[in-house]
Design an enzyme around this catalytic site. Structure first.
Site, short mmCIF file in Angstrom:
data_model
loop_
_atom_site.label_atom_id
_atom_site.label_comp_id
_atom_site.label_asym_id
_atom_site.label_seq_id
_atom_site.Cartn_x
_atom_site.Cartn_y
_atom_site.Cartn_z
CG HIS A 183 45.05 -59.31 -72.60
ND1 HIS A 183 45.24 -58.93 -71.30
CD2 HIS A 183 44.97 -60.66 -72.60
CE1 HIS A 183 45.26 -60.01 -70.53
NE2 HIS A 183 45.10 -61.07 -71.30
CG ASN B 109 49.11 -50.14 -70.83
OD1 ASN B 109 49.96 -49.86 -71.66
ND2 ASN B 109 47.97 -49.49 -70.73
CG HIS B 110 46.52 -56.08 -69.61
ND1 HIS B 110 45.36 -56.41 -70.24
CD2 HIS B 110 46.28 -54.92 -68.96
CE1 HIS B 110 44.43 -55.48 -69.98
NE2 HIS B 110 44.98 -54.58 -69.21
CB ILE B 111 53.81 -56.04 -69.25
CG1 ILE B 111 53.42 -54.68 -69.84
CG2 ILE B 111 55.16 -56.51 -69.75
CD1 ILE B 111 54.10 -53.52 -69.14
#
Lengths: 464, 544
Positions: free
Chosen positions: B324, B477-479
């Site tokens: 995101h 960090n929303h991989i």
């Protein structure tokens, strides 16, 4: 026929009541309330989610698990076919309907002081208001020689309790009610009175404080080391909520508050306080409150050289452990939170030398107490803790640190003490004597009598 | 050099939240489970100390990696300074500098615990709006697993509020949200007149004692470490599984995967830190190493039969990398906002999670960051050159009035956004490190124009001065996406059960499986997908 027996008995019991009755109260209280004062559910309901009074709770002891029985009115698995007389004999004399002796994990020596009227009301409650549960609680299956229940008979002659209390006309009704509760159904002395070599209550040291497995039940008398520093308001608050300015109920006392004391009428709490003020003073080790540390003078240790590792070194200092494990709730200076939700450690009674086992037990097992529907929890730090398992050395180090830093005098709690508490507390001499070789020497019968009694000292350990 | 051979019903590579939830579920079902993690174990108390004694520059810069020291055999990213583990290129290279932790417990050791469910439309993006891709399942199929994950993790949510849009629920959240702290409350009041609905974020954090862990007492330290265990970490599920008999091996770096003639996986091999290799056999294999390490391992483990990498006949392994991308803004408000009371992420503006515009530009989430401003404000105050009482006052002013706001953007799956193995950089065991090419795409860039307008409006509503807005997109960090889910084996890596199309006994429990990313944090969806994969494994092994 059964109901007729009850009503007859109740009538007789009623006739015996004076203005405050034999039980120190004017009107007969409900059986449900009496069951609460006697804290039957503490053992006979299997934990917070257990079926009421269906038994199954395992009370661990060095001899093996003693399983609390099903005391619902199930005819097959509970006490459904008990007469009032059978019931009274079980509760007050420790003898089952089939004649077998109960282990004194059941506090019948205290219950023996309950009035006939209360026993009848209790019987009525269990028979008519408790739902029968047609499920067998697991059998207690202690190994020989502890399996011989008959051995309790001899002990009962010495310590099995006595007759229902009779009011002392020289005292107030409130005092009489308080004595009745403390000595009878609330069975305070079961934990708080020390035991003699034969594991009987030391009547000469009534409520002077006793060991309860890994916990210590403190001195409740007005003597040194007792409750002389406690105001009536503090003591009442502690009993009914588990929270006082310098103390929080934890371990078995948290259970007593949760399942019993918080539900007592204000007048009963006041009566208990009134009576406790008058029991003979017993002097035990007393904390020197004058030496309480000054919070403002607290200087955190500097260990900036120890940053950035995966796990704390084995030789982590007490200050390091306190700052990383405790301070996020109790504050860097042990001050707790302003509203008392997180108790201050400075001035906390659990840091008094006499209570070192309570400090260790609190760290290992945490605190769980539900009062007025609100659960208070301090996490456990034992080996199964999800939050932070601590080793014996670490617990000893941090317990010594907080005692020294925030308590009244320097303490040197050892890893050995922590290990002892972790495994359920010190083993009583009587249990050691049950070792086969010793037993042969002194005779099996005597040991059986004594060892059976030791059971009551091993209150159930919180499941881990 | 090979040591012993280990064996279990199921072997899971990765001891984070996904691997942990699966290990616990499978162990409870009576299966034998081995969990391997490349990194070490961490103790909360040491991490707390590492954080406490970290230099103020790191704290002010939100350095969440340094408290978790990286190890040579399993390096993870650290950006203070950049250790170069993850090399990124492309127009938005800076927006894919993702923070990850290797080690037992995984990256949920530090997270804000935001535990959102996706909207049904998030999972059917292509069908609904004609852009991006669909999950290979509907929301309703995932719903029971969402609830199972919420229950195991301990998620609190706004049971007492009706929020639109929000994901349908069959049962209430296991816990009800804690009240806002002052900052979230005041922010909500100030933006409400402008039509922004600032609503409670569901969080994997205790509002009452839960699972033997205490309720949150507002240390405001969720990242980099909850000091009291009130917040959920994957390590709890791992340790609970371990207590039930699962075998967890730390410092075990999987590097090779064997396949047979049917292309079933027959073994995984791992190195210990001394590069001694151990073989592990199982009936079912799981890779639960999230969005970067899962595709990396599949590529590293290429073998004769699977020369482009395990599970990669579609050539989609490592492609469709998503996140995101954010725009962050900070300013000094005209009145004290007192950020820092409660947890770091208690609320967000959810009006723009869904709408007709999604055919053309991203849905967005706007959030007020409740992290205390003390470190950041303190550093800024020092930079003013003030001293003495004036400095004290400046620190106080900035700590009280400093505000951070962000906008997170939905991205679309784009095969060009791709993770590959570095031809140059290798870790201490000789395993290649990852490269990522990243371009957020016009879908995001179109939305970003209005996002910046929203940010300006909000800053104005709070009387903001010293407004600073990031000029480039920031990573969150929303991989997601690198092992994408789909029904067609030609353009996807796993099916709706996270089972690889190429290997019937290999599952990928990771955000990499997500085909679309909505606007909200991916963790709970990854967790739910993992529990669904566990059901498939249980069903497989019961059948034979």
């Amino acid at each position: 026929m059964l109901s007729k027996t009850i009503s007859l008995f109740a009538l007789c019991a009623g006739a015996m009541l004076g203005p405050w009755g034999a039980a120190g109260h004017a009107e007969q209280l409900s059986g449900a309330y009496i069951a609460t004062t006697a804290d039957c559910a503490a053992c006979h309901t299997d934990g917070k989610n257990g079926t009421p009074f269906a038994g199954g709770y395992a009370i661990t002891s060095p001899m093996g698990s003693i399983i609390a029985s099903n005391i619902t009115p199930s005819k097959e698995f509970g006490i459904g076919d008990y007469s009032l007389r059978d019931f009274s004999r079980a509760v007050r004399e420790g003898v089952r309907k089939d004649g077998a002796h109960l282990y004194p994990a059941m506090p019948y020596p205290a219950y023996s002081k309950m009035s006939d009227a209360d026993i009848a009301a209790l019987y009525d409650y269990f028979m008519n208001d408790v739902a029968p549960v047609d499920v067998a609680a697991p059998q207690t299956d202690l190994p020989f020689p502890f399996s011989v229940r008959m051995s309790m008979a001899g002990w009962n002659l010495l310590y099995g309790g006595g007759a229902p209390l009779v009011d002392d006309p020289a005292q107030s009704p409130e005092w009489n009610r308080g004595r009745y509760l403390v000595e009878g159904p609330a069975h305070c002395g079961t934990c708080h009175t020390p035991r003699n070599l034969l594991m009987g209550s030391k009547t000469s040291a009534f409520l002077a404080g006793g060991a309860v497995g890994p916990w210590f039940a403190p001195n409740l008398t007005p003597g040194a080391g007792g409750l002389s520093d406690w105001s009536d308001a503090d003591l009442s608050a502690y009993l009914s909520t588990g929270v006082a300015e310098h103390a929080r109920a934890s371990g078995p006392m948290a259970e007593a508050v949760e399942f019993s004391l918080q539900h007592l009428n204000d007048s009963d709490i006041a009566a208990i306080v009134t009576y406790l003020r008058t029991v003979p003073a017993q002097d035990t080790a007393q904390a020197d409150t004058a030496s309480m540390p000054d919070i403002a003078a607290f200087v955190p240790a500097d260990h900036s050289a120890n940053r950035s590792r995966h796990t704390l070194a084995d030789d982590a200092s007490g200050a390091q452990l306190y700052e990383t494990v405790c301070a996020s709730c109790h504050g860097l200076s042990g001050q707790g939170s302003a509203d008392g939700t997180y108790p201050a450690l400075t001035g906390n009674v659990t840091l008094e030398p006499a209570q070192s086992y309570n400090l260790i037990s609190t760290i290992l097992d945490g605190v769980s107490r539900t009062v007025d529907g609100h659960e208070t929890l301090m996490p456990a730090f034992h080996e199964g803790s999800l939050v932070q398992p601590l080793s014996d050395d670490q617990v000893a180090t941090v317990a010594s640190y907080v005692s020294t830093k925030f308590g009244t005098e320097p303490a040197d709690i050892t890893a050995q003490e922590v290990a002892t508490v972790r495994t359920g507390g010190p083993v009583a001499l009587l249990v050691k004597m049950a070792a086969p070789g010793v037993m042969a020497a002194i005779g099996a019968a005597l040991v059986l009598i004594l060892a059976g009694l030791a059971v009551m000292l091993w209150r159930r350990k919180r499941s881990r | 050099m090979t040591q012993e051979t280990l064996s279990a019903d199921v072997v899971i590579a990765g001891a984070g939240i996904c691997g942990g939830l699966m290990a616990l579920d499978l162990t409870r079902a009576g299966l034998s489970v081995i969990v391997l993690d490349a990194g070490p174990r961490y103790d909360r108390d040491q991490v707390v100390q590492n954080w406490r004694y970290m230099p103020p520059e790191n704290k002010a810069g939100f350095d969440y990696a340094t408290p978790y020291p990286t190890v040579p055999w399993a390096p993870h990213t650290n950006f203070f300074p950049d250790n170069g583990y993850l090399h990124t290129t492309g127009p938005d290279a800076a927006a894919y500098k993702q923070g990850i932790i290797k080690g037992v417990g995984g990256t949920t050791w530090h997270w804000a615990a935001s535990s959102w469910r996706y909207l049904p439309s998030d999972m059917q993006l292509y069908s609904t709006y004609g852009v991006g891709r669909d999950f290979a399942m509907t929301y309703d199929e995932l719903e029971p697993y969402y609830y199972a994950a919420e229950t195991e993790m301990g998620v609190m949510g706004p049971n007492d509020q009706q929020i639109t849009p929000s994901a349908p629920r069959s049962k209430p959240w296991p816990m009800t949200s804690m009240p806002y702290g002052y900052g979230d409350r005041r922010f909500t009041e100030l933006v409400a007149p402008l039509g922004y609905d600032n609503t409670p974020v569901p969080q994997g954090r205790n509002s009452r004692p839960y699972d033997g862990r205490p309720q949150c007492c507002g240390n405001n330290n969720c990242m980099p470490i909850c000091p009291i265990g009130a917040m959920y970490h994957g390590v709890y599920s791992i340790e609970k599984a371990e207590a039930l008999g699962a075998k967890v091996i730390e410092n075990a770096v999987v590097y090779r995967i064997d396949t047979d003639a049917k292309n079933d996986v027959t073994a995984m091999h791992f190195y210990n830190p001394d590069k001694i290799s151990t073989k592990v056999t199982a009936r079912r294999f799981v890779i639960a190493a999230n969005g970067i390490e899962t595709p990396k391992l599949l590529l590293v483990a290429a073998n004769d039969k699977n020369p482009n990498g395990i599970a990669n006949s579609s050539d989609q392994v490592g492609r469709n990398m998503m996140d995101h991308p954010g725009i962050s803004m900070s300013f000094v408000a005209a009145e004290p906002i007192w950020s820092g009371q409660g947890s770091v992420q208690m609320s967000s503006i959810t009006n723009f999670r869904d709408g007709e515009w999604r055919g053309e530009r991203s849905a967005i989430q706007i959030g007020y960051n409740n992290t205390a401003q003390t470190s950041k404000g303190g550093m800024k105050a020092l930079a003013t050159g003030k001293v003495g009482r004036a400095l004290d006052e400046e620190i106080r002013r900035r700590a009280a009035c400093g505000v951070d706001i962000y906008v997170n953007h939905e991205t679309l799956a784009d095969p060009n956004n791709r993770l590959t193995l570095s031809s140059k950089r290798k870790d201490a065991l000789g395993i290649p490190e990852p490269d990522v090419y990243y371009d957020v795409g016009d879908y995001v860039r179109r939305a970003a124009v209005s996002s910046r307008e929203h940010l300006k409006t909000i800053a104005q509503a709070l009387g903001g001065t010293e407004i600073e807005m990031s000029s480039t997109f920031t990573p969150n960090n929303h991989i997601c996406g690198g092992t994408i889910m789909g029904t067609d084996p030609r353009d996807s890596v796993v099916d709706s059960w996270c089972r690889t199309h190429d290997h019937q006994n290999l599952f990928l429990a990771t955000g990499g499986a997500m085909s679309a990313v909505g606007t909200v944090n991916a963790t709970l969806t990854m967790a739910a997908l993992s529990l669904r994969a566990a059901d498939a494994i249980k069903s497989d092994l019961r059948a034979g």
